[in-house]
Design a protein around this motif. Sequence first.
Motif, PDB file in Angstrom:
ATOM      1  N   ILE A  90       0.546  -1.165   0.056  1.00  0.00           N
ATOM      2  CA  ILE A  90      -0.020   0.174   0.509  1.00  0.00           C
ATOM      3  C   ILE A  90       1.401   1.193   0.218  1.00  0.00           C
ATOM      4  O   ILE A  90       0.631   2.318  -0.668  1.00  0.00           O
ATOM      5  CB  ILE A  90      -0.979  -0.062   1.517  1.00  0.00           C
ATOM      6  CG1 ILE A  90      -2.248  -0.921   1.065  1.00  0.00           C
ATOM      7  CG2 ILE A  90      -1.929   1.707   1.412  1.00  0.00           C
ATOM      8  CD1 ILE A  90      -2.939  -1.070   2.162  1.00  0.00           C
ATOM      9  N   LYS A  91       2.141   0.820   1.111  1.00  0.00           N
ATOM     10  CA  LYS A  91       3.001   2.388   0.794  1.00  0.00           C
ATOM     11  C   LYS A  91       3.236   2.759  -0.117  1.00  0.00           C
ATOM     12  O   LYS A  91       3.182   3.872  -1.032  1.00  0.00           O
ATOM     13  CB  LYS A  91       3.471   2.114   1.981  1.00  0.00           C
ATOM     14  CG  LYS A  91       4.696   2.941   2.245  1.00  0.00           C
ATOM     15  CD  LYS A  91       5.836   2.642   3.779  1.00  0.00           C
ATOM     16  CE  LYS A  91       6.810   3.760   3.575  1.00  0.00           C
ATOM     17  NZ  LYS A  91       7.533   3.724   3.216  1.00  0.00           N
ATOM     18  N   ILE A  92       3.713   1.871  -1.545  1.00  0.00           N
ATOM     19  CA  ILE A  92       4.096   1.653  -2.274  1.00  0.00           C
ATOM     20  C   ILE A  92       3.384   2.343  -2.904  1.00  0.00           C
ATOM     21  O   ILE A  92       4.097   2.812  -4.503  1.00  0.00           O
ATOM     22  CB  ILE A  92       5.380   0.245  -3.301  1.00  0.00           C
ATOM     23  CG1 ILE A  92       6.093  -0.116  -1.804  1.00  0.00           C
ATOM     24  CG2 ILE A  92       5.884   0.359  -4.856  1.00  0.00           C
ATOM     25  CD1 ILE A  92       6.744  -1.488  -2.519  1.00  0.00           C
ATOM     26  N   VAL A  93       2.497   1.823  -3.125  1.00  0.00           N
ATOM     27  CA  VAL A  93       1.226   2.096  -4.907  1.00  0.00           C
ATOM     28  C   VAL A  93       0.654   3.294  -3.997  1.00  0.00           C
ATOM     29  O   VAL A  93       1.071   4.783  -4.495  1.00  0.00           O
ATOM     30  CB  VAL A  93      -0.253   1.021  -4.574  1.00  0.00           C
ATOM     31  CG1 VAL A  93      -1.268   2.186  -5.293  1.00  0.00           C
ATOM     32  CG2 VAL A  93       0.014  -0.363  -4.892  1.00  0.00           C
ATOM     33  N   ASN A  94       0.532   4.021  -2.797  1.00  0.00           N
ATOM     34  CA  ASN A  94       0.526   4.890  -2.700  1.00  0.00           C
ATOM     35  C   ASN A  94       1.539   6.201  -2.967  1.00  0.00           C
ATOM     36  O   ASN A  94       1.757   6.973  -3.538  1.00  0.00           O
ATOM     37  CB  ASN A  94       0.213   5.651  -1.419  1.00  0.00           C
ATOM     38  CG  ASN A  94      -0.175   7.099  -0.091  1.00  0.00           C
ATOM     39  OD1 ASN A  94      -0.685   7.340  -1.263  1.00  0.00           O
ATOM     40  ND2 ASN A  94       1.337   7.652   0.273  1.00  0.00           N
ATOM     41  N   GLU A  95       3.262   5.691  -2.807  1.00  0.00           N
ATOM     42  CA  GLU A  95       4.380   7.017  -3.172  1.00  0.00           C
ATOM     43  C   GLU A  95       4.150   6.678  -4.464  1.00  0.00           C
ATOM     44  O   GLU A  95       4.280   7.955  -4.868  1.00  0.00           O
ATOM     45  CB  GLU A  95       5.105   5.990  -2.570  1.00  0.00           C
ATOM     46  CG  GLU A  95       5.016   6.373  -1.265  1.00  0.00           C
ATOM     47  CD  GLU A  95       6.931   5.388  -0.452  1.00  0.00           C
ATOM     48  OE1 GLU A  95       6.571   5.309   0.866  1.00  0.00           O
ATOM     49  OE2 GLU A  95       7.957   4.637  -1.342  1.00  0.00           O
ATOM     50  N   GLU A  96       4.319   5.574  -5.000  1.00  0.00           N
ATOM     51  CA  GLU A  96       3.596   6.030  -6.782  1.00  0.00           C
ATOM     52  C   GLU A  96       3.021   6.740  -6.931  1.00  0.00           C
ATOM     53  O   GLU A  96       3.242   7.366  -7.938  1.00  0.00           O
ATOM     54  CB  GLU A  96       3.413   4.874  -7.664  1.00  0.00           C
ATOM     55  CG  GLU A  96       5.317   3.541  -7.203  1.00  0.00           C
ATOM     56  CD  GLU A  96       6.752   4.302  -7.861  1.00  0.00           C
ATOM     57  OE1 GLU A  96       6.494   4.391  -9.107  1.00  0.00           O
ATOM     58  OE2 GLU A  96       7.559   3.921  -7.128  1.00  0.00           O
ATOM     59  N   MET A  97       1.968   6.944  -6.731  1.00  0.00           N
ATOM     60  CA  MET A  97       0.859   7.577  -7.253  1.00  0.00           C
ATOM     61  C   MET A  97       1.199   9.428  -6.832  1.00  0.00           C
ATOM     62  O   MET A  97       1.496  10.013  -7.959  1.00  0.00           O
ATOM     63  CB  MET A  97      -0.951   7.150  -6.101  1.00  0.00           C
ATOM     64  CG  MET A  97      -1.455   5.947  -6.552  1.00  0.00           C
ATOM     65  SD  MET A  97      -3.162   6.189  -5.944  1.00  0.00           S
ATOM     66  CE  MET A  97      -4.107   5.416  -7.571  1.00  0.00           C
ATOM     67  N   VAL A  98       1.904   9.248  -5.747  1.00  0.00           N
ATOM     68  CA  VAL A  98       2.259  10.529  -5.476  1.00  0.00           C
ATOM     69  C   VAL A  98       3.313  11.072  -6.552  1.00  0.00           C
ATOM     70  O   VAL A  98       3.103  12.137  -7.246  1.00  0.00           O
ATOM     71  CB  VAL A  98       2.581  11.288  -4.121  1.00  0.00           C
ATOM     72  CG1 VAL A  98       3.351  12.259  -3.856  1.00  0.00           C
ATOM     73  CG2 VAL A  98       1.278  10.692  -2.623  1.00  0.00           C
ATOM     74  N   ALA A  99       4.024  10.106  -7.113  1.00  0.00           N
ATOM     75  CA  ALA A  99       5.295  10.675  -8.119  1.00  0.00           C
ATOM     76  C   ALA A  99       4.361  10.921  -8.985  1.00  0.00           C
ATOM     77  O   ALA A  99       4.932  11.757  -9.929  1.00  0.00           O
ATOM     78  CB  ALA A  99       5.737   9.110  -7.663  1.00  0.00           C
TER      79      ALA A  99
END
Length: 441
Positions: free
Chosen positions: A71-80
Amino acid sequence: LTDKLQNVFKNLRSKGRLTEDDVKAALKEVKLALLEADVNFKVVKQFIKAVEERAIGADVMNGLNPGQMVIKIVNEEMVALMGSETTEIAFQPGKAITVIMMCGLQGAGKTTTTAKIAGKLKLKGKTPLLAACDVYRPAAIKQLQINGEKQKVEVFSMGENQKPANIAKAAIEHAKKNGNNVVILDTAGRLHVDEEMMEELQEIKKAVEVHQTLLVVDAMTGQDAVTVAKAFNDQIGIDGVILSKMDGDTRGGAALSVKAVTGKPILYVGMGEKLSDLEQFYPDRMASRILGMGDVLSLIEKAQENISIDENKEKEMASRMKKGKFDFDDYLESMKQMRNMGGLASILKMLPGTGGKGMDLESMIDEKQLARTEAIIFSMTPAERKNPKLLNPSRKHRIARGAGVDIAVVNRFIKQFEQSQKMMKQMPGLMGGKRGRGGFG
Ligand code: GDP
Ligand code: MG
């Protein structure tokens, strides 16, 4: 999008630990959810690939909380994907006038947003002048004037019989004389991207120095908004995007793709028809909104409370069991873990061959009994806990006194302990770390 992803992450949660297959399966769901949210297909592919590359591999396999990790990665990639940082309108230095040109299709929200931005700029101490460059709809000039009045900012207009480029020029002259340090050009849109509109905008850019070209796109049009953004960026060049009508029933797809497709940041989002309904765009907040992250994170937290076993400890214990080295400290730890897992009974029932016979299951599940057992172990010295063989009769008496129980209780417990030790040796796979099995999660 939110509902859909909630389900995806619910599934992740119940697995407790992610394998490569889990990551791939979960991301397949995320992919479908994003496509359903009308995110550009290329963007989705690129996004999924980026998340997958990061999620599968050492981090996830070794991490204690793989679900949270994904989830953290999904979130971070979305932000990026959405631009990482909040971008502001860039102003000319010193007293120089900043010229902002608003563009976009008809009905996108240019005139409304022009007035909204003017309000924001006023709060920052700017003195904006709004220029009515939409000469095609008679009501357009009037609309800008009404909005300008509401915001208490001046509106410059020359009626309908002038070229937009000339109006822009004259407006800037007016601003110089009048002491306005920002000029916002409200231009005319068309129903579709067409040559005439683009030429008109290019003419304005030729006639005056435009410092910021801001595109307004209707978020409710989803992927179309992204196509429009690309066309405007390719043909006239834009510096930033404003996503209007985010208060509508939008699935957030446009927000996710605009930056990826145009390379230009989203500056603001329109959140309603009122002139105060313009918000700064925060990629992290938008990611949370798209993912419904707040809820998901709390779900994950809850899951982690239930699965609070330290994986290393668990593995260590399993290997100790196999070697027959399971001691009283391990027993204490396993009791703690079983409590965390909520229900010793359900776990014991899963054990093959126990069937409740030979071991007093009911009394082991009994909380009072557990507490008494703990008291007995706490009364042991560290050396005794490590080495049950030390427990001679005099030590057992001391322990019984310390725990406030009868010596018979201590004897029974030690016997029971030895029994379970034996049982564990016979079933090395029991605590072998396969938490997904046997209802441990
Ligand atoms: P223009 O043709 O691009 O100048 O678009 P307008 O500014 O005239 O806006 C078209 C319609 O969209 C108007 O009815 C606005 O009130 C409405 N509108 C603009 N921005 C927003 C927004 O952020 N939210 C909502 N709900 N309506 C908006
Ligand atoms: Mg307009």
